[in-house]
Design an enzyme around this catalytic site. Structure first.
Site, mmCIF file in Angstrom:
data_model
loop_
_atom_site.group_PDB
_atom_site.id
_atom_site.type_symbol
_atom_site.label_atom_id
_atom_site.label_comp_id
_atom_site.label_asym_id
_atom_site.label_seq_id
_atom_site.Cartn_x
_atom_site.Cartn_y
_atom_site.Cartn_z
ATOM 1 N N HIS A 164 72.830 -17.886 73.605
ATOM 2 C CA HIS A 164 72.547 -16.570 73.753
ATOM 3 C C HIS A 164 71.705 -16.258 74.714
ATOM 4 O O HIS A 164 71.873 -14.846 75.183
ATOM 5 C CB HIS A 164 72.053 -16.051 72.182
ATOM 6 C CG HIS A 164 72.733 -16.233 71.014
ATOM 7 N ND1 HIS A 164 73.569 -15.191 70.583
ATOM 8 C CD2 HIS A 164 73.117 -17.322 70.279
ATOM 9 C CE1 HIS A 164 74.222 -15.719 69.574
ATOM 10 N NE2 HIS A 164 73.846 -16.697 69.423
ATOM 11 N N ASP A 371 68.183 -11.411 81.047
ATOM 12 C CA ASP A 371 68.745 -11.249 79.455
ATOM 13 C C ASP A 371 70.261 -11.857 79.356
ATOM 14 O O ASP A 371 70.940 -11.684 80.262
ATOM 15 C CB ASP A 371 68.998 -9.734 79.053
ATOM 16 C CG ASP A 371 68.322 -9.335 77.662
ATOM 17 O OD1 ASP A 371 68.482 -10.478 76.765
ATOM 18 O OD2 ASP A 371 67.926 -8.460 77.271
#
Ligand code: ADQ
Length: 470
Positions: A164, A371
């Site tokens: 992720h 991110d």
């Protein structure tokens, strides 16, 4: 029958009929409901250390709960496991490295041993739960060593990992003294999925240069006599479900919300309180915007929602103190008796409260320094009314920027650039807002959460098992 076996650090508490908090939990649960299967991970509870240092934990049997065709298995961690594995190596060493924050990363060999110990502990439980045909889907940076630990127990099932987080360049990764052991462990996976091609290539650079691996067509690496497939699976959101939620919740709450804004334009950000999210730089950019645009005073309000996370890791205590200081300073400098320019809330909100806030916001300000994807950017776009949508200002360093080219893309380190984008977003004419929003929604429909799940599971199921490939 081949079942899907999901493994993640935490198994999200599932209450039937209630929206789950994050996109990951919703996506995983949805995938499991489709095919039936089981979900294994940490319960979130720690128990006192019951064994002398250096010996293995006793391996308490996992707790079992059922939700329709899905079985949830959770295990506790000892206090020492939690400190070494979760607080230590996963969040004190790996998380900063994966987000290019080398200076915040610390390394302790004992913690790394604890990380491997917990991966082995998970593997032992899993080996008892799985059948020969099951496919195993592990999630995230907590479990880089899981496949190796399972193989050591003789498990030959297909095992995939989805990351992720971003994946850093080899020079950054190599700041972790145990990088070679870690990467060797990862080669025991059959499939590793990344959020973006940039991340996949950074991983491939290491495999080629440092491990002598060879890249074959189709993202396959031949390394250490194993075949490891890699792929790009950008995670998405359940677009239509979120849109429906925004409409329903919005119909109830939006009028009151709009009235409380008294005609002011709302700029909104939602993040876990994490140094990778760029909150300090964002506050500074907003301050600069206010200083450069007195015409916007009293006409704009910035709402930052940031619930504390990992509060027992020191770097997180530092960022929290810093932000409290910054918020106070900015309000002290600009606030009027009837205007608070920055509202900073350290708490989390249920999704049905967040969606109308997103819908009311003229600007979604999403500016992480790095991110993996950033689902808030996608949730913000989904919540907008297509007839009168708000504008997404997005960091070029979020994985989402690879798909969301119609957002206003910014460099979060460039205060002046972010301030200028904020002004551009606030002043953007309706026709341009509609056009950008329609583009973003089309991309999000293509790369939905359902598609992410289906592609990863299909690719994993399509691979030969380790036994077949041998
Ligand atoms: P996160 O770093 O947690 O996830 P993000 O992708 O934004 O970041 O997901 C956060 C989720 O939590 C969103 O669904 C958001 O709505 C929710 N959330 C955040 N703050 C909240 C609050 N105050 N109240 C309620 N809900 C809140 C990691 C990676 C990301 C990657 C995701 C999924 O770091 O890069 O996109 O996993 O792969």
């Amino acid at each position: 029958m081949s079942r899907l076996v999901v493994v993640s650090n935490r198994v999200a508490p599932i209450t039937e009929g209630e929206a789950t908090a994050g996109g990951l939990a919703a996506g995983v649960m949805d995938a499991l409901r489709h095919s039936g299967g089981l979900w294994f991970g940490w319960s979130g509870n720690t128990v006192p250390d019951v064994v002398p240092p250096g010996t293995l934990p006793p391996g308490l049997p996992p707790a079992i709960a059922r939700s329709g065709p899905v079985t949830l298995y959770t295990t506790d961690l000892t206090r020492r496991d939690y400190d070494d594995y979760y607080r230590g190596f996963a969040n004190g060493t790996l998380w900063p490295i994966l987000h290019d924050q080398t200076a915040l990363s610390r390394f302790d060999r004992g913690e790394f041993a604890g990380y491997r110990r917990v991966n082995a502990h998970f593997a032992r439980h899993l080996a008892d739960l799985i059948g020969p045909e099951d496919v195993i889907w592990a999630h995230d940076y907590h479990l880089l060593g899981l496949a190796e630990a399972l193989r050591a127990l003789g498990v030959t099932n297909r095992i995939g990992l989805f990351l992720h987080t971003p994946w850093p360049a080899p020079s950054v990764l190599m700041a972790v003294p145990a990088h070679a052991e870690l990467l060797r462990a990862m080669t025991h996976y059959d499939l590793i999925g990344f959020q973006t091609e940039r991340d996949r290539q950074a991983f491939g650079d290491y495999v080629r240069r440092e491990m002598g691996g060879e890249e074959l067509p189709g993202g396959v690496f031949r390394v250490r006599e194993r075949s490891l497939r890699t792929g790009v699976y950008p995670i998405g959101v359940q677009v239509e479900a979120l849109r429906a939620e925004a409409r329903t919740a919005g119909a109830e709450r939006l009028p009151a919300l709009r009235a409380s804004l008294a005609g002011r334009s709302l700029v909104m950000s939602v993040d876990r309180l994490d140094y990778s999210k760029g909150l300090r730089q964002r506050f500074r950019a907003y301050e600069r915007f206010l200083a450069e645009h007195p015409d916007w005073h009293r006409r704009v309000e910035f709402l930052q929602i940031a619930p504390p996370s990992r509060a027992d890791v020191e770097a997180y205590q530092v960022i929290r103190r810093e932000l409290e200081g910054e918020a106070g300073r900015i309000n002290g400098r600009f606030a009027e008796l009837d205007w608070t320019p920055l509202r900073y809330l350290n708490r989390s909100f249920p999704r049905n409260a967040l969606m109308p806030l997103y819908a009311a916001a003229r600007v979604g300000l999403v500016t992480p320094l790095r991110d993996g994807m950033n689902l808030v950017a996608k949730e913000y776009v989904a919540a907008q009314d297509p007839e009168d949508p708000g504008v997404l200002v997005l960091s070029q360093f979020a994985g989402a920027a690879c798909e969301m080219a119609s957002a206003l893309l910014v460099n979060p380190h460039d205060e002046a650039g972010v301030a200028a984008a904020l002004e551009q977003a606030l002043a953007m004419p309706l026709a341009e807002r509609r056009e950008r929003h329609a583009d973003l929604l089309a991309v999000m429909r293509r790369n939905s959460l359902e598609r992410w799940r289906d592609r990863f599971v299909a690719d994993l199921r399509g691979l030969p098992t380790a036994a077949q490939a041998a």
